[in-house]
Design a protein around this motif. Structure first.
Motif, PDB file in Angstrom:
ATOM      1  N   TYR A  72       3.364  -0.558  -8.091  1.00  0.00           N
ATOM      2  CA  TYR A  72       3.071   0.878  -8.195  1.00  0.00           C
ATOM      3  C   TYR A  72       4.041   1.530  -9.182  1.00  0.00           C
ATOM      4  CZ  TYR A  72       2.349   5.782  -7.219  1.00  0.00           C
ATOM      5  OH  TYR A  72       2.089   7.130  -7.373  1.00  0.00           O
ATOM      6  N   LYS A 110       3.884   3.726  -2.306  1.00  0.00           N
ATOM      7  CA  LYS A 110       4.369   4.008  -3.651  1.00  0.00           C
ATOM      8  C   LYS A 110       5.703   3.318  -3.929  1.00  0.00           C
ATOM      9  CE  LYS A 110       1.990   8.437  -4.049  1.00  0.00           C
ATOM     10  NZ  LYS A 110       2.118   9.906  -4.286  1.00  0.00           N
ATOM     11  N   ARG A 168       0.810  -1.230   0.000  1.00  0.00           N
ATOM     12  CA  ARG A 168       0.000   0.000   0.000  1.00  0.00           C
ATOM     13  C   ARG A 168       0.843   1.279   0.000  1.00  0.00           C
ATOM     14  NH1 ARG A 168      -5.211  -1.165   0.118  1.00  0.00           N
ATOM     15  NH2 ARG A 168      -6.013  -2.883   1.352  1.00  0.00           N
ATOM     16  N   ASP A 190      -1.155  -6.803  -6.045  1.00  0.00           N
ATOM     17  CA  ASP A 190      -0.624  -5.805  -6.970  1.00  0.00           C
ATOM     18  C   ASP A 190      -1.661  -5.172  -7.879  1.00  0.00           C
ATOM     19  OD1 ASP A 190       2.335  -5.944  -6.440  1.00  0.00           O
ATOM     20  OD2 ASP A 190       1.961  -8.052  -6.867  1.00  0.00           O
ATOM     21  N   ASN A 228       2.491   3.223 -12.440  1.00  0.00           N
ATOM     22  CA  ASN A 228       2.728   4.658 -12.568  1.00  0.00           C
ATOM     23  C   ASN A 228       3.465   4.969 -13.874  1.00  0.00           C
ATOM     24  OD1 ASN A 228       2.769   7.400 -11.625  1.00  0.00           O
ATOM     25  ND2 ASN A 228       4.912   7.107 -11.039  1.00  0.00           N
ATOM     26  N   ASN A 268      -5.797   1.962  -8.850  1.00  0.00           N
ATOM     27  CA  ASN A 268      -5.514   3.339  -8.425  1.00  0.00           C
ATOM     28  C   ASN A 268      -5.251   4.268  -9.603  1.00  0.00           C
ATOM     29  OD1 ASN A 268      -5.840   2.740  -5.727  1.00  0.00           O
ATOM     30  ND2 ASN A 268      -3.665   2.432  -5.331  1.00  0.00           N
ATOM     31  N   ASN A 323      -2.745  -1.341  -7.445  1.00  0.00           N
ATOM     32  CA  ASN A 323      -2.095  -0.155  -8.027  1.00  0.00           C
ATOM     33  C   ASN A 323      -2.602   0.179  -9.416  1.00  0.00           C
ATOM     34  OD1 ASN A 323      -0.283   0.614  -5.864  1.00  0.00           O
ATOM     35  ND2 ASN A 323       0.730  -1.345  -6.247  1.00  0.00           N
TER      36      ASN A 323
END
Length: 311
Positions: free
Chosen positions: A163, A158, A156, A256, A167, A262, A259
């Motif tokens: 992530y 970054k 949880r 995973d 990203n 998100n 992410n």
């Protein structure tokens, strides 16, 4: 109240499909090859946790060496945490296509243990899918991504490998068809009382025997999630249940795929339900000997056929 919670937060479906099973050239998954991968990933001098970077690097090198055999391109995605370098491993096929399907699994463990189910099983599934799918012409690119730092203390944050990858896709405006997270696909039991659920009343409807695989979704899984659910159930190679709910239901976002949600990419988690079934979770008892390789191979085959049929 419990029934209301189920209606509000979780929709669980089991589809019994009467259609003829698809004919496929892959008659079985090699248990010998699967076990070899499991041994390479789990039988290390030190546990593959974030403190043992040399071990993590050795496992990453093995994953890369296997992906190189079948993928068009293979690379590390390095990133720095607390002045130490960690690596995701990315192998790609169908690189001429723009839209991408991500198949991911984390290779690190929590604490000092082998982590055979959590999550060597997922990584082995990733490697086997890469071998199988590389032989097919698909209409999209597939990135097979082995992540590090999924486990605490990074979960949880970054700093999770997933992530970092999600990203990167977001920042570079890369079109993502969907993401399939392989999280613990190796442990099964035919014993009564072997399966628990996030909402106890679910047991009354779906039983207490942990012999199935699940497709976990949220509202962000969208049409992609529906396709994975329906096509896996249609194969009927291994009993498949779909869980759909919000993060208010414990376990729905515990890997995973979180992410990618998100960053608003559709994603699902394929799992045996982790600690709701496997009591060896995050302990030294999570060993190869506890895994059901026959059912694990059935999950891989079912995923392979499902992915080939995605539109």
């Amino acid at each position: 109240m419990k029934q209301l919670l189920i209606l509000m937060f979780l929709v669980v479906s089991i589809t019994i499909n009467s259609q003829t099973k698809p004919i496929d050239s892959i008659k079985h998954i090699s248990q010998t090859r699967v076990k070899k991968d499991l041994l390479k990933i789990t039988k290390t001098p030190k546990s593959r946790n974030y403190k043992n970077i040399e071990t993590l690097n050795n496992v990453a090198n093995y994953i890369k060496s296997e992906l190189i055999k079948v993928c068009d391109t293979v690379s590390f995605q390095p990133f720095s945490i607390n002045k130490k370098t960690y690596k995701n491993v990315i192998g790609s096929i169908g690189t001429n296509n723009k839209e991408r399907l991500i198949i991911g699994a984390h290779y690190d463990v929590c604490g000092n243990q082998q982590g055979a189910d959590d999550n060597a099983s997922g990584v082995v599934g990733l490697l086997e899918l890469a071998r199988l799918l590389s032989k097919n012409k698909l209409n999209y690119r597939i990135d097979f991504v082995a992540y590090t730092l999924e486990e605490p203390p990074f979960f949880r944050t970054k700093q999770m490998g997933s992530y970092i990858h999600a990203n990167y896709l977001h920042k570079n405006n890369i079109s993502v068809k969907g993401m399939i997270c392989l999280e613990m696909i190796g442990f099964y039991s035919d014993k009564k009382g072997s399966q628990n659920y996030p909402i106890p009343d679910m047991q009354l409807q779906y039983g207490d025997i942990g012999n199935f695989i699940t497709v976990v979704q949220s509202e962000k899984s969208g049409e992609f999630g529906k396709q994975i659910e329906q096509k896996m159930q249609q194969q009927d190679i291994i009993k498949t249940i779909s869980f759909k709910g919000s993060s208010l239901v414990s376990g729905v976002d515990f890997s995973d795929h979180l992410n990618y949600w998100n960053f608003n990419s559709p994603a699902v988690m394929v799992t045996n339900t982790a600690f709701y079934r496997n009591k060896n979770y995050h302990t030294k008892k999570d060993t190869i000997e506890t895994l059901g390789l026959d059912k694990m191979c059935a999950v891989i085959k079912q995923l392979y056929i499902t992915i080939k049929q995605l539109k």
